[in-house]
Scaffold this active site. Structure first.
Site, short mmCIF file in Angstrom:
data_model
loop_
_atom_site.label_atom_id
_atom_site.label_comp_id
_atom_site.label_asym_id
_atom_site.label_seq_id
_atom_site.Cartn_x
_atom_site.Cartn_y
_atom_site.Cartn_z
N THR A 167 41.78 29.95 34.36
CA THR A 167 42.90 30.67 34.11
C THR A 167 44.10 30.14 34.52
OG1 THR A 167 41.66 32.92 34.11
CG2 THR A 167 43.93 32.97 34.71
N VAL A 196 38.29 43.86 29.52
CA VAL A 196 39.60 43.76 29.98
C VAL A 196 39.53 43.22 31.43
CG1 VAL A 196 41.85 44.41 30.26
CG2 VAL A 196 40.63 44.86 28.06
N THR A 218 44.55 34.36 40.10
CA THR A 218 43.35 34.08 39.40
C THR A 218 42.16 34.18 40.21
OG1 THR A 218 42.17 32.04 38.52
CG2 THR A 218 43.80 31.63 40.16
N HIS A 220 37.78 36.50 40.37
CA HIS A 220 37.11 37.26 39.68
C HIS A 220 37.83 38.57 39.50
CE1 HIS A 220 33.24 39.95 39.66
NE2 HIS A 220 33.43 39.33 38.69
N GLY A 221 37.96 38.74 38.05
CA GLY A 221 38.98 39.62 37.56
C GLY A 221 38.63 41.28 38.13
N1 ASP Z 1 40.87 36.56 36.40
C1 ASP Z 1 40.46 36.21 35.29
C2 ASP Z 1 39.38 37.31 34.81
O1 ASP Z 1 38.76 37.82 35.31
C3 ASP Z 1 39.47 34.95 35.60
C4 ASP Z 1 40.06 33.71 36.23
O2 ASP Z 1 41.03 33.77 36.96
O3 ASP Z 1 39.68 32.64 36.13
O4 ASP Z 1 39.49 37.64 33.57
#
Ligand code: ASP
Length: 312
Positions: A167, A196, A218, A220-221
């Site tokens: 990301t 989402v 950034t 794990h969302g």
């Molecule tokens: N935060 C992003 C998501 O979970 C992934 C990432 O940051 O690489 O969509």
């Protein structure tokens, strides 16, 4: 107060053979953002410029290079936020456009809403004259290979979650002390259709407030959303913590409370900045005064003096 642009290219594990390209990509984007500030652009112009460059770089999981959802399609999320007005714009699960970050900015500038999703976001893009691009132009061989690999029954769930996430995001302070953030992503590998993540959610994928600072996140969302990471870090800054300590406190809370890993770039309105992460790696770069700073592994901090970055 010193203007600054700080960018990241995603927290996670970056395979060795891709690390150089990631570092080059973030350095070039930080420079591009800084040149915008030097030219009199606002912090919002700078973060959108830096993130646009990273979306156009196939080595990152945003725009061209986005990871694929379980059906093999690209659905992207993005957010911008302006610290002066607290205005923000976001898009989620948007398809067939090259630069979701620019569409997020249009949502902020041209609508009375904060977030548009999926087909509605697509319709809005068409109404704004944003060119539609074929999905194939956003898919790299690498992302297709990883999608296929993760469909295999023996796919490793750890690699699945924390494989190179990539990301992208940026925060900046301009010469007037205005802060801004921008974050853009293809999401997580083999996500469900319509998923989402944190990125387009205010306070999760980013937050900007001139009275405390700006953060782009950034990681794990689903974990980031549970702790509202960007806003949590600014809360710690409001309590008197430095950009670095506040970033570490937010990331440590996410680790201890929900076992989530991630990374952030953070600024305060005085131009103090930090790039911190709890994952193994995060490509990051910062441009301030006559120096470019960058790193990839924990504790790594290289600097490069570049005349191009000199401000009078
Ligand atoms: N935060 C992003 C998501 O979970 C992934 C990432 O940051 O690489 O969509």
């Amino acid at each position: 107060m010193l203007p600054v642009v700080v960018v990241h290219g995603g927290a996670g594990h970056i395979p060795k053979e891709r690390s150089e390209r990631s570092t080059e990509g973030v350095c070039s984007a930080a420079r591009a953002g800084y040149i915008i500030l030097q030219g009199g652009g606002s912090s919002m112009d700078a973060v959108v410029g830096a993130v646009t460059e990273l979306e156009n770089n196939p080595n990152f999981n945003a725009g061209c290079g986005s990871v694929l959802n379980v059906k093999g399609d690209v659905e992207m999320d993005a957010i911008v936020m302006d610290g002066k007005s607290l205005g923000s714009g976001a898009v989620s699960a948007v398809r067939n456009i090259a630069n979701p970050i620019q569409l997020a900015r249009l949502v902020m500038d041209k609508t009375s809403h904060v977030c548009l999703t999926a087909e509605g976001a697509g319709q809005f893009a068409r109404s704004m004259g944003v060119p539609e691009v074929p999905q194939e132009s956003l898919i790299t061989e690498y992302s297709r290979m990883r999608w296929k690999k993760n469909l295999e029954p023996e796919a490793n769930p750890v690699e699945f979650q924390m494989g190179k996430m990539g990301t992208v995001g940026a925060v900046a302070v301009d010469s007037e002390g205005n802060v801004a953030c921008a974050t853009s992503t293809g999401g997580i590998l083999n996500k469900m259709e319509g998923r989402v993540g944190d990125t387009p959610c205010v306070g999760c994928g980013g937050y900007a407030d001139n009275s405390s600072g700006a953060v782009s996140t950034t990681g794990h969302g689903e974990a980031i959303m549970k702790v509202i990471l960007a806003r949590l870090i600014l809360f710690h800054m409001e309590q008197g913590q430095s950009v670095e300590a506040a970033s570490d406190l937010g990331l440590a809370y996410m680790k201890s409370r929900v076992d989530g890993l991630g990374g952030v770039v953070t600024v305060d309105p005085q131009g103090h900045w930090a790039a911190r992460f709890s994952s193994g790696q995060m490509a990051w770069a910062a441009a301030q005064k006559d120096t470019l700073h960058y790193g990839l592994y924990t504790g790594e901090h290289f600097t490069q003096s570049t005349e191009m970055l000199l401000i009078d």
